[in-house]
Write an enzyme that holds these catalytic residues in place. Sequence first.
Site, mmCIF file in Angstrom:
data_model
loop_
_atom_site.group_PDB
_atom_site.id
_atom_site.type_symbol
_atom_site.label_atom_id
_atom_site.label_comp_id
_atom_site.label_asym_id
_atom_site.label_seq_id
_atom_site.Cartn_x
_atom_site.Cartn_y
_atom_site.Cartn_z
ATOM 1 N N ARG A 1 -5.483 -11.580 3.116
ATOM 2 C CA ARG A 1 -6.762 -11.028 3.608
ATOM 3 C C ARG A 1 -6.502 -10.195 4.861
ATOM 4 N NH1 ARG A 1 -9.184 -14.060 6.867
ATOM 5 N NH2 ARG A 1 -9.156 -15.936 5.595
ATOM 6 N N TYR B 1 -27.101 8.402 -0.561
ATOM 7 C CA TYR B 1 -26.948 7.474 -1.691
ATOM 8 C C TYR B 1 -27.964 6.326 -1.558
ATOM 9 C CZ TYR B 1 -24.994 3.784 -4.579
ATOM 10 O OH TYR B 1 -24.845 2.770 -5.483
ATOM 11 N N LYS C 1 -14.830 7.052 -6.025
ATOM 12 C CA LYS C 1 -15.176 8.372 -6.539
ATOM 13 C C LYS C 1 -13.916 9.258 -6.608
ATOM 14 C CE LYS C 1 -19.160 6.482 -6.735
ATOM 15 N NZ LYS C 1 -19.472 5.726 -5.580
HETATM 16 O O1 P1T Z 1 -20.191 2.201 -4.988
HETATM 17 P P1 P1T Z 1 -19.457 2.018 -3.711
HETATM 18 O O2 P1T Z 1 -17.986 2.183 -3.821
HETATM 19 O O3 P1T Z 1 -19.854 0.769 -2.992
HETATM 20 O O4 P1T Z 1 -19.888 3.244 -2.748
HETATM 21 C C1 P1T Z 1 -21.199 3.457 -2.310
HETATM 22 C C2 P1T Z 1 -21.411 4.921 -2.045
HETATM 23 C C3 P1T Z 1 -21.304 5.385 -0.748
HETATM 24 N N1 P1T Z 1 -21.500 6.704 -0.452
HETATM 25 C C4 P1T Z 1 -21.785 7.588 -1.411
HETATM 26 C C5 P1T Z 1 -22.010 9.026 -1.029
HETATM 27 C C6 P1T Z 1 -21.907 7.195 -2.737
HETATM 28 O O5 P1T Z 1 -22.192 8.117 -3.658
HETATM 29 C C7 P1T Z 1 -21.721 5.821 -3.079
HETATM 30 C C8 P1T Z 1 -21.849 5.327 -4.474
HETATM 31 N N2 P1T Z 1 -22.554 6.196 -5.332
HETATM 32 C C9 P1T Z 1 -22.799 5.985 -6.648
HETATM 33 C C10 P1T Z 1 -22.418 4.889 -7.320
HETATM 34 C C11 P1T Z 1 -23.532 7.063 -7.331
HETATM 35 O O6 P1T Z 1 -23.527 7.127 -8.578
HETATM 36 O O7 P1T Z 1 -24.111 7.907 -6.638
#
Ligand code: P1T
Length: 385
Positions: free
Chosen positions: A56, A108, A205
């Site tokens: 961790r 988001y 992403k």
């Molecule tokens: O899904 P996660 O890895 O927890 O990330 C969140 C997140 C943070 N910032 C942006 C700009 C994002 O687009 C996202 C996650 N977005 C999607 C899952 C979506 O489809 O827009």
Amino acid sequence: MTDSNSQDGGFGFATRAIHVGQDPEPITGAVTVPVFQTSTFAQEAVGKHSGYEYARTGNPTRTALETALASMEGAAFGVAFASGLAAEDTILRQLSPGDHIVLGNDAYGGTFRLISKVFGAAGITHSAHDFSNLSDLADNWPANTKIVWAETPTNPLLSIVDIEALAEVTHANGAKLVIDNTFATPYLQQPLSLGADAVVHSTTKYLGGHSDVVGGFVATNDGDLDQHLRFLQNAVGAVPGPWDCYLTLRGAKTLAVRMDRHNTNAAAVVDLLNSHAAVSSVLYPGLESHPNHDIAARQMSGFGGMVSFRAAGGRDAAMRIIEKAKLFTLAESLGAVESLIEHPGVMTHASAAGSALEVPDDLVRLSVGIEDAADILADLEQALA
Ligand code: P1T
């Protein structure tokens, strides 16, 4: 361990993505950073260890990922998390009841949910602002603002925020600027060099790039913030596992070539949409008609693979287009090799309904992949017909 600047060697972006933090493994010579699938590390004597004690707290696969991503962002420090939201949560844990977060009016939906529901319940307030009008923000600066939080380009409206100007207003008022660089990626935009105090990513992403792993990352040049994030990474424990770090690092190595292809495929999609009768407007920072195209052209080296548009026939028409698409997979998420399509109002941004961040119901969001452009365009043509 994550001070990447000393290891950059003056190399270019694509070289650093492949090499920084990724020397051959010293015992076997393995060229690829191994998946250190272990929860603990043997110590030679009490307190005498290799730098790793418990997974961790630290794991060599995670160190490699953190070092490489920090280098890509031009950052001295980088800290990896189990998801983008875990990264965001950890940054926001600096705040105390009574503190205020200034948020853009497009972001988001999950970020809005975290700030409004989770941190709101803990006594941390927020307000949403149109960052295209910074004099209005400066004139109406909310009391006790500690963090200004902005995406650019924003999800899903592809608005552009002038990072340098927002950093100036933020710092003049004694707050810190966090930029969510998920849509642009460090290949196209480096917010720390424009004055941001921290950069956050959903590595799920473009950085991961293959729709096979969820992760998050924070980059900063602020040593105190790094220390605090590292303390929380260990104390709270929202860490990515070694296999997830491996997959993210493997993806990140090819970010530069993938982004070049995302850029050109998205530009072709925008050309098609822009002249199509079924489309009432196209939202893309690469369009000269985009209200902040000049800012995007200045602070980005390309406009990215995300394209949104509004269906001329309203919500029902948007739904029909989404359902007719075949090569574009109907799914949440973005930034991977395959093209995705979604309806933000019902899907990714449902949690923003009724708020200042609500999105139009005729909006369709495309994550343009790196397939052959002709196939992408043919699928869109038939979906729009
Ligand atoms: O899904 P996660 O890895 O927890 O990330 C969140 C997140 C943070 N910032 C942006 C700009 C994002 O687009 C996202 C996650 N977005 C999607 C899952 C979506 O489809 O827009």
